[in-house]
Design a protein around this motif. Structure first.
Motif, PDB file in Angstrom:
ATOM      1  N   ASP A  98      14.330  12.931  -7.821  1.00  9.97           N
ATOM      2  CA  ASP A  98      13.137  12.111  -7.646  1.00  9.97           C
ATOM      3  C   ASP A  98      13.505  10.703  -7.198  1.00  9.97           C
ATOM      4  OD1 ASP A  98      11.517  14.191  -8.334  1.00  9.97           O
ATOM      5  OD2 ASP A  98      10.985  13.442 -10.313  1.00  9.97           O
TER       6      ASP A  98
ATOM      7  N   GLN B 111      11.777   7.340   0.872  1.00  9.73           N
ATOM      8  CA  GLN B 111      10.449   6.937   1.325  1.00  9.73           C
ATOM      9  C   GLN B 111      10.389   5.423   1.549  1.00  9.73           C
ATOM     10  OE1 GLN B 111       8.410   9.269   2.129  1.00  9.73           O
ATOM     11  NE2 GLN B 111       6.722   7.949   2.783  1.00  9.73           N
TER      12      GLN B 111
ATOM     13  N   GLN C 267       1.687   4.288  -2.983  1.00  8.32           N
ATOM     14  CA  GLN C 267       1.295   5.688  -2.803  1.00  8.32           C
ATOM     15  C   GLN C 267       2.446   6.675  -2.998  1.00  8.32           C
ATOM     16  OE1 GLN C 267      -0.535   5.759   1.076  1.00  8.32           O
ATOM     17  NE2 GLN C 267      -2.507   5.042   0.311  1.00  8.32           N
ATOM     18  N   ILE C 268       3.647   6.160  -3.174  1.00 10.66           N
ATOM     19  CA  ILE C 268       4.800   7.061  -3.331  1.00 10.66           C
ATOM     20  C   ILE C 268       4.612   7.975  -4.524  1.00 10.66           C
ATOM     21  CG2 ILE C 268       7.260   7.176  -3.883  1.00 10.66           C
ATOM     22  CD1 ILE C 268       7.646   4.620  -2.249  1.00 10.66           C
ATOM     23  N   GLN C 269       4.234   7.394  -5.648  1.00 10.75           N
ATOM     24  CA  GLN C 269       4.113   8.192  -6.871  1.00 10.75           C
ATOM     25  C   GLN C 269       3.014   9.239  -6.734  1.00 10.75           C
ATOM     26  OE1 GLN C 269       4.216   5.813 -10.370  1.00 10.75           O
ATOM     27  NE2 GLN C 269       3.507   7.432 -11.730  1.00 10.75           N
ATOM     28  N   GLN C 270       1.927   8.881  -6.072  1.00 11.91           N
ATOM     29  CA  GLN C 270       0.795   9.805  -5.973  1.00 11.91           C
ATOM     30  C   GLN C 270       1.043  10.947  -4.999  1.00 11.91           C
ATOM     31  OE1 GLN C 270      -2.915   7.918  -5.151  1.00 11.91           O
ATOM     32  NE2 GLN C 270      -4.068   9.828  -5.025  1.00 11.91           N
ATOM     33  N   TYR C 271       1.700  10.658  -3.868  1.00  9.75           N
ATOM     34  CA  TYR C 271       1.775  11.654  -2.791  1.00  9.75           C
ATOM     35  C   TYR C 271       3.159  12.272  -2.572  1.00  9.75           C
ATOM     36  CZ  TYR C 271      -2.887  10.088  -1.505  1.00  9.75           C
ATOM     37  OH  TYR C 271      -4.226   9.784  -1.527  1.00  9.75           O
ATOM     38  N   HIS C 272       4.195  11.718  -3.160  1.00  8.15           N
ATOM     39  CA  HIS C 272       5.547  12.200  -2.836  1.00  8.15           C
ATOM     40  C   HIS C 272       6.342  12.693  -4.038  1.00  8.15           C
ATOM     41  CE1 HIS C 272       5.186  10.748   1.312  1.00  8.15           C
ATOM     42  NE2 HIS C 272       4.551   9.710   0.790  1.00  8.15           N
TER      43      HIS C 272
ATOM     44  N   THR D 101       0.827  -1.209   0.000  1.00  4.92           N
ATOM     45  CA  THR D 101       0.000   0.000   0.000  1.00  4.92           C
ATOM     46  C   THR D 101       0.861   1.259   0.000  1.00  4.92           C
ATOM     47  OG1 THR D 101      -1.795  -1.121   1.162  1.00  4.92           O
ATOM     48  CG2 THR D 101      -1.764   1.284   1.264  1.00  4.92           C
ATOM     49  N   GLN D 102       1.868   1.275   0.864  1.00  3.74           N
ATOM     50  CA  GLN D 102       2.696   2.472   0.992  1.00  3.74           C
ATOM     51  C   GLN D 102       3.566   2.708  -0.239  1.00  3.74           C
ATOM     52  OE1 GLN D 102       2.307   4.706   3.430  1.00  3.74           O
ATOM     53  NE2 GLN D 102       0.625   3.360   4.072  1.00  3.74           N
TER      54      GLN D 102
ATOM     55  N   ASN E  51       6.372  14.901  -7.856  1.00  2.00           N
ATOM     56  CA  ASN E  51       5.720  15.955  -8.631  1.00  2.00           C
ATOM     57  C   ASN E  51       4.847  15.326  -9.717  1.00  2.00           C
ATOM     58  OD1 ASN E  51       5.125  18.058 -10.484  1.00  2.00           O
ATOM     59  ND2 ASN E  51       6.954  19.181  -9.845  1.00  2.00           N
ATOM     60  N   GLY E  52       3.579  15.657  -9.713  1.00  2.00           N
ATOM     61  CA  GLY E  52       2.651  15.067 -10.658  1.00  2.00           C
ATOM     62  C   GLY E  52       2.894  15.467 -12.104  1.00  2.00           C
TER      63      GLY E  52
END
Length: 384
Positions: A258, A265, A213-218, A209-210, A220-221
């Protein structure tokens, strides 16, 4: 034998006899025999692969690279030159890269015999591009120490662009490729007494799960990054608490900052497992390929060489997200890497790299040799 016959013969032989990274023994012997026939000196700094050299009339030393290894893929092409080795195939076009460089070697030797080879040339038949970092291995082995190489050029076939088109880009053109692996160790118990165990199944769910989520929350989109989970498993039996867990995947990014964010993370995720689940966890990173960086100072050579070879230039606004170990040569000298279109819809040559049906027309290999020759013949003029 004309040039089309030459490239067809050699490419199809190589295609029928593919070998995996660091096991390219027959391929190396085949190239060595070719070089021997033309009286060209070469060295073998590693167990596989070759470095050949021809002195020219100029003061510049230029290197051209081809990769020689294949992939663990079962070929599905029904062609007379289909791979003769089960589950091994030239599914990334390295047979074509090697053949194009062989043709260029042949041309350079003819010029050298006539006293018209304009510059010194290093020919790199490199092993282990797909896995093993063959370029880095050659550099670390001192394969190029005695050559004052000023620049390195390379190509890759590109089935997503039509024949006659070449994709280029200054600065980063491919991403870094870094492998990661999570190792989890807990405590097993019978399912009837599950509270006495320390479940790696539960802990692995947390890690998955964690990491997801790295790409989504940590990151730059607006940037293109990939944090991929390729394989994971946990547990030993149907009625026991899992005592072991494992996750492996790859990180693709063209920004070193990045990459550091992702690795940091992941380290935090690993540390959190012990606190939350009383399960030991460590994460390891395999040394990956850095982004392939095209030195802008070489663009003029590339553009002149492509235009003189009647190849259409396509400037790519963003890098590709796959890795390429040509990237290591930038540590040795300025380098430039381009992608030569090989798509032919009429013949069905449309499937991507690393697929079981990759194929292309051999006449495009002559165009690659043309490009190399134009760089060589105009290097002094453009360099000045």
């Amino acid at each position: 034998m004309n040039e089309l016959e030459f490239v067809t013969k050699h490419r199809r032989h190589l295609h029928q006899h593919p070998e995996l990274s660091l096991h390219e023994f027959e391929t190396t012997t085949y190239i060595a025999k070719f070089l021997d026939e033309y009286g060209i000196e070469y060295e073998r700094p590693l167990e596989t692969g070759l470095i050949a050299y021809l002195p020219g009339n100029g003061t510049h030393t230029i290197a051209f690279r081809a990769d020689i290894d294949a992939l663990p893929i079962f070929e599905e092409n029904e062609v007379p030159y289909k791979s003769k080795t089960d589950n091994v195939m030239h599914a990334c076009g390295h047979d074509g890269h090697t053949t194009a460089l062989m043709l260029f070697v042949k041309r350079c030797k003819a010029m050298a015999d006539q006293g018209t080879l304009p510059q010194n040339v290093v020919f790199i038949f490199q092993p282990a591009e797909e896995t093993g970092g063959g370029a880095n291995r050659l550099i670390r082995a001192g394969a190029f120490d005695k050559y004052p190489i000023e620049s390195v050029f390379g190509v890759h076939v590109n089935p997503f662009e039509n024949e006659g088109k070449v994709v280029i880009r200054d600065e980063e053109i491919t991403a870094s490729a870094t492998e990661y692996r999570f190792y989890l160790h807990g405590l097993s118990s019978h399912v009837a007494d599950k509270e006495q165990g320390h479940s790696c199944g539960e802990a692995l769910q947390h890690v998955l799960t964690q990491v997801g989520q790295i790409q989504q929350y940590h990151l730059n989109g607006l940037k293109r990054n990939i944090v991929h989970m390729g394989h994971f498993e946990a547990g030993e039996a149907i009625n026991t608490v899992p005592s072991h867990g494992y996750l492996e995947g790859t990180i693709r990014t063209y920004d070193e900052k990045d990459l550091e964010i992702v690795k940091n993370q992941m380290n935090k995720i690993s540390e959190s497992v012990a606190l939350l689940f009383n399960v030991e966890c460590r994460v390891e990173f395999a040394e990956g390929y850095p982004p392939t960086y095209n030195d802008p100072s070489l663009r003029k050579h590339v553009v002149r060489g492509l235009e003189s070879s009647d190849l259409e230039i396509i400037d790519k606004p963003t890098p590709f997200l796959f890795g390429e170990d040509f990237s290591f040569y930038q540590r040795m000298a300025p380098s430039y890497f381009v992608f030569v279109g090989t798509r032919d819809e009429e013949k069905g040559f449309v499937t991507g790299l690393h697929t079981a049906t990759l194929n292309f027309n051999e006449h495009m290999l002559i165009r690659i040799a043309d490009y190399y020759e134009q760089i060589l013949s105009t290097y002094d003029e453009v360099h000045g």
